[in-house]
Design a protein around this motif. Structure first.
Motif, mmCIF file in Angstrom:
data_model
loop_
_atom_site.group_PDB
_atom_site.id
_atom_site.type_symbol
_atom_site.label_atom_id
_atom_site.label_comp_id
_atom_site.label_asym_id
_atom_site.label_seq_id
_atom_site.Cartn_x
_atom_site.Cartn_y
_atom_site.Cartn_z
ATOM 1 N N ILE A 1 0.848 -1.183 0.000
ATOM 2 C CA ILE A 1 0.000 0.000 0.000
ATOM 3 C C ILE A 1 0.889 1.239 0.000
ATOM 4 C CG2 ILE A 1 -1.850 1.230 1.181
ATOM 5 C CD1 ILE A 1 -2.519 -1.387 2.623
ATOM 6 N N LEU A 2 0.657 2.132 -0.938
ATOM 7 C CA LEU A 2 1.414 3.375 -1.014
ATOM 8 C C LEU A 2 0.715 4.464 -0.210
ATOM 9 C CD1 LEU A 2 2.305 3.238 -4.819
ATOM 10 C CD2 LEU A 2 3.689 2.493 -2.869
ATOM 11 N N PRO A 3 1.427 5.511 0.205
ATOM 12 C CA PRO A 3 0.805 6.543 1.041
ATOM 13 C C PRO A 3 -0.436 7.187 0.450
ATOM 14 C CG PRO A 3 3.185 6.762 1.108
ATOM 15 C CD PRO A 3 2.885 5.708 0.077
ATOM 16 N N ASP A 4 -0.532 7.246 -0.897
ATOM 17 C CA ASP A 4 -1.728 7.860 -1.495
ATOM 18 C C ASP A 4 -2.897 6.890 -1.587
ATOM 19 O OD1 ASP A 4 -0.994 6.140 -3.505
ATOM 20 O OD2 ASP A 4 -0.695 7.680 -5.037
ATOM 21 N N GLY A 5 -2.726 5.687 -1.034
ATOM 22 C CA GLY A 5 -3.797 4.704 -1.028
ATOM 23 C C GLY A 5 -3.772 3.745 -2.193
ATOM 24 N N THR A 6 -2.979 4.007 -3.227
ATOM 25 C CA THR A 6 -2.867 3.073 -4.336
ATOM 26 C C THR A 6 -2.008 1.879 -3.919
ATOM 27 O OG1 THR A 6 -0.935 4.235 -5.227
ATOM 28 C CG2 THR A 6 -3.109 4.918 -6.033
ATOM 29 N N ARG A 7 -2.038 0.845 -4.741
ATOM 30 C CA ARG A 7 -1.371 -0.393 -4.364
ATOM 31 C C ARG A 7 -0.391 -0.825 -5.444
ATOM 32 N NH1 ARG A 7 -4.436 -2.613 -0.090
ATOM 33 N NH2 ARG A 7 -6.344 -1.413 0.238
ATOM 34 N N LEU A 8 0.655 -1.512 -5.014
ATOM 35 C CA LEU A 8 1.627 -2.053 -5.955
ATOM 36 C C LEU A 8 0.985 -3.155 -6.790
ATOM 37 C CD1 LEU A 8 4.744 -2.308 -3.591
ATOM 38 C CD2 LEU A 8 4.353 -0.617 -5.398
ATOM 39 N N PRO A 9 1.532 -3.470 -7.957
ATOM 40 C CA PRO A 9 0.957 -4.531 -8.804
ATOM 41 C C PRO A 9 0.917 -5.873 -8.083
ATOM 42 C CG PRO A 9 2.547 -3.228 -10.029
ATOM 43 C CD PRO A 9 2.670 -2.799 -8.597
ATOM 44 N N ASP A 10 -0.043 -6.706 -8.461
ATOM 45 C CA ASP A 10 -0.229 -7.999 -7.802
ATOM 46 C C ASP A 10 0.987 -8.903 -7.923
ATOM 47 O OD1 ASP A 10 -2.729 -7.217 -7.061
ATOM 48 O OD2 ASP A 10 -3.811 -8.458 -8.528
ATOM 49 N N ASP A 11 1.801 -8.718 -8.974
ATOM 50 C CA ASP A 11 2.953 -9.603 -9.162
ATOM 51 C C ASP A 11 4.214 -9.103 -8.458
ATOM 52 O OD1 ASP A 11 3.503 -7.432 -10.757
ATOM 53 O OD2 ASP A 11 3.863 -8.573 -12.593
ATOM 54 N N THR A 12 4.077 -8.078 -7.600
ATOM 55 C CA THR A 12 5.225 -7.583 -6.836
ATOM 56 C C THR A 12 5.685 -8.647 -5.846
ATOM 57 O OG1 THR A 12 4.369 -5.327 -6.993
ATOM 58 C CG2 THR A 12 6.067 -5.749 -5.337
ATOM 59 N N LEU A 13 6.975 -8.935 -5.851
ATOM 60 C CA LEU A 13 7.520 -9.929 -4.926
ATOM 61 C C LEU A 13 7.511 -9.379 -3.503
ATOM 62 C CD1 LEU A 13 10.612 -11.220 -6.946
ATOM 63 C CD2 LEU A 13 8.350 -12.269 -6.775
ATOM 64 N N LEU A 14 7.081 -10.191 -2.562
ATOM 65 C CA LEU A 14 7.031 -9.742 -1.165
ATOM 66 C C LEU A 14 8.418 -9.389 -0.644
ATOM 67 C CD1 LEU A 14 4.440 -12.210 0.424
ATOM 68 C CD2 LEU A 14 4.047 -9.944 -0.552
ATOM 69 N N LYS A 15 9.437 -10.091 -1.135
ATOM 70 C CA LYS A 15 10.795 -9.814 -0.647
ATOM 71 C C LYS A 15 11.287 -8.436 -1.066
ATOM 72 C CE LYS A 15 13.399 -11.925 -4.483
ATOM 73 N NZ LYS A 15 14.091 -10.699 -4.885
ATOM 74 N N ASP A 16 10.637 -7.840 -2.067
ATOM 75 C CA ASP A 16 11.051 -6.520 -2.540
ATOM 76 C C ASP A 16 10.314 -5.385 -1.836
ATOM 77 O OD1 ASP A 16 12.789 -7.696 -4.333
ATOM 78 O OD2 ASP A 16 11.336 -7.714 -5.979
ATOM 79 N N ILE A 17 9.426 -5.723 -0.906
ATOM 80 C CA ILE A 17 8.646 -4.705 -0.196
ATOM 81 C C ILE A 17 9.237 -4.527 1.200
ATOM 82 C CG2 ILE A 17 6.365 -4.043 0.644
ATOM 83 C CD1 ILE A 17 5.171 -5.914 -1.448
ATOM 84 N N PRO A 18 9.672 -3.333 1.566
ATOM 85 C CA PRO A 18 10.192 -3.118 2.927
ATOM 86 C C PRO A 18 9.160 -3.559 3.961
ATOM 87 C CG PRO A 18 10.582 -1.194 1.545
ATOM 88 C CD PRO A 18 9.672 -2.092 0.766
ATOM 89 N N ASN A 19 9.634 -4.257 4.997
ATOM 90 C CA ASN A 19 8.702 -4.821 5.977
ATOM 91 C C ASN A 19 9.335 -4.773 7.361
ATOM 92 O OD1 ASN A 19 6.795 -6.238 7.412
ATOM 93 N ND2 ASN A 19 7.203 -8.205 6.455
ATOM 94 N N ASN A 20 8.912 -3.779 8.134
ATOM 95 C CA ASN A 20 9.361 -3.669 9.520
ATOM 96 C C ASN A 20 8.279 -4.138 10.474
ATOM 97 O OD1 ASN A 20 11.139 -3.001 11.621
ATOM 98 N ND2 ASN A 20 10.244 -0.966 11.863
ATOM 99 N N GLY A 21 7.243 -4.793 9.912
ATOM 100 C CA GLY A 21 6.125 -5.226 10.737
ATOM 101 C C GLY A 21 6.206 -6.702 11.065
ATOM 102 N N GLY A 22 5.075 -7.405 10.914
ATOM 103 C CA GLY A 22 5.051 -8.829 11.213
ATOM 104 C C GLY A 22 5.659 -9.622 10.067
#
Length: 472
Positions: A315-336
């Motif tokens: 989810i981007l700050p403007d509410g839009t979303r990355l494409p469905d084929d985006t790899l999870l490993k390429d998304i910064p994740n400081n959460g769970g």
């Protein structure tokens, strides 16, 4: 065969796990701020011999910092939500056996005040309180408590280590056994020689004590934890008595259980000191046709937007979303991180994408079938090392009424569910003892302050000696 344990996994909100279901005509989730709903749910659970009602909680919004939260609000996705700790006191008065578990993260309450609240609830419930220890995953939550940003993932567990140290000292060490006298003739309510200040001084907290409540039936509540990352698993191995997992299949669960128990043994505990609860939703039908119809109804009301918003990835700050084929490993994740790791193990043939995550959230979190088929599936989870099920609901209170009426008799007949409650505290029901065992890190504080420092100066001098000895 040992029977499975069962908790009801709920939240004091309209849309907790299965998003969109609050819109169903039979769902009462939208009434979550009505005490009568929760009394009805608690009584239903006790009639079904559930071990505990387990309340999730958050203290902030899902999604990026400074991001739009339109979808959160439209979905009722954990906003609005109410404090579960307040609710537990009322539910204690309407139940006798049901465990009362709730989530509280280390940011939202100072450990001195939190320890006091837990002891109060444990007294009021006769020893039925459990705490789900979390470190939070929301940037918004950090800002709500005056922090500039959410601390780095592993650093949050370092924070939790000290938080627990303070709480353990208060629950286990501040009051010796026999300190409470209630001596009317002698005019002594308690013995001051057996009540101690703890003089804790650490990187984040300075707490003098003593603990204001007298020891509750369990002293330390039953401790749940849900971290599945390497750091979270180590934290669970050292502290948890029950670990909540949401693995995609029994094979992944077996690996998680084995690794955590191995780390527990390395920390001086035994494998059986930790129980594991798999999160599942059950869709029960008398025939295959009824099962298919109920699955279709679930999917009709399910909100993919809600599931993806809850995941807080893509989810981007403007509410839009990355494409469905985006790899999870390429998304910064400081959460769970645990859910992403579990999904990766469940898809060894490729790196999981956002589409895989959405599919897993929508389709992999439930078991559908006839009572016998579901019993077979639960037996497979048990064979993988799972001790219990955190039963997530599609609708309140219908999911739990259906469990009692349609599934429980089959589970009892097959030895997968108990037929009566044991007496005693929640810990006694689960482990056969009221207090944490001697292998648990909280136990080291029993009697630790009986001959301890009598001032901050003495405490600092003692710490200096301990530091010097540790460095030799």
């Amino acid at each position: 065969m040992t029977h499975l344990l069962f908790n009801a996994f709920v939240m004091n909100t309209a849309s907790h796990i299965h998003h969109g279901q609050w819109r169903h005509p039979d769902a009462r989730q939208a009434e979550f701020d009505d005490l009568n709903l929760w009394i009805d749910v608690a009584k239903t659970l006790e009639a079904g011999l559930f071990d505990a009602i387990f309340f999730a909680d958050v203290s902030g919004l899902y999604g990026p910092a400074d991001g739009q939260y339109v979808d959160n609000v439209h979905e009722g996705l954990q906003i609005p939500s109410n404090d579960p700790a307040v609710l537990l006191g009322a539910l204690a008065a309407h139940t006798r056996h049901l465990g009362l578990a709730y989530t509280s993260n280390v940011m939202q309450n100072h450990p001195f005040n939190f320890a006091r609240q837990v002891s109060t609830l444990d007294h009021l419930s006769g020893g039925r309180i459990a705490w789900n220890i979390v470190t939070s995953t929301q940037e918004n939550a950090a800002r709500n408590f005056g922090l500039p940003a959410l601390a780095e993932h592993d650093a949050r567990y370092d924070w939790a280590d000290e938080y627990l140290e303070v709480a353990y000292k208060l629950w286990e060490g501040s009051w010796d056994d026999g300190a409470l006298l209630k001596d009317k003739a002698g005019g002594r309510f308690a013995d001051p020689a057996k009540i101690h200040k703890i003089y804790h001084s650490g990187p984040r907290y300075t707490v003098e004590g003593p603990h204001l409540p007298a020891p509750s039936p369990q002293r330390t509540p039953v401790l749940f934890q849900a971290g599945g990352s390497p750091r979270g698993t180590r934290f669970a191995a050292e502290n948890a008595e029950a670990v909540f997992i949401v693995t995609p299949n029994p094979d992944v669960a077996r690996d998680q259980v084995s690794r955590t128990r191995g780390l527990a043994v390395a920390a001086g505990r035994r494998p059986e000191d930790i129980t594991f609860f798999q999160g599942l939703t059950l869709v029960v039908g008398a025939t295959p046709a009824e099962v298919a119809a109920k699955e279709a109804e679930y999917l009709e009301y399910a909100s993919v937007t809600g599931y993806l918003t809850h995941a807080s990835l893509g989810i981007l700050p403007d509410g839009t979303r990355l494409p469905d084929d985006t790899l999870l490993k390429d998304i910064p994740n400081n959460g769970g991180r645990a859910h992403v790791e579990w999904l990766r193990r469940a898809t060894p043939d490729h790196e999981p994408t956002l589409a895989d995550l959405a599919h897993a959230r929508l389709h992999n979190a439930y078991v559908a079938g006839t009572p016998e088929e579901i019993a077979d599936r639960l037996a497979a989870w048990q064979a993988a090392g799972v001790d219990g099920i955190n039963l997530m609901n599609l609708r309140l209170p219908g999911t739990y009424e259906e469990f009692n009426e349609r599934l429980l008799p089959t589970l009892q007949r097959r030895g997968l569910a108990k037929t009566e409650y044991a007496e005693g505290t929640l810990r006694h029901k689960l482990f056969g003892t009221d207090l944490v065992n001697d292998r648990h890190p909280a136990a080291r504080y029993r009697g630790a302050f009986a001959s301890g420092p009598r001032s901050w100066q003495e405490a600092e001098e003692l710490r200096a000696v301990e530091t010097a000895l540790a460095g030799r």
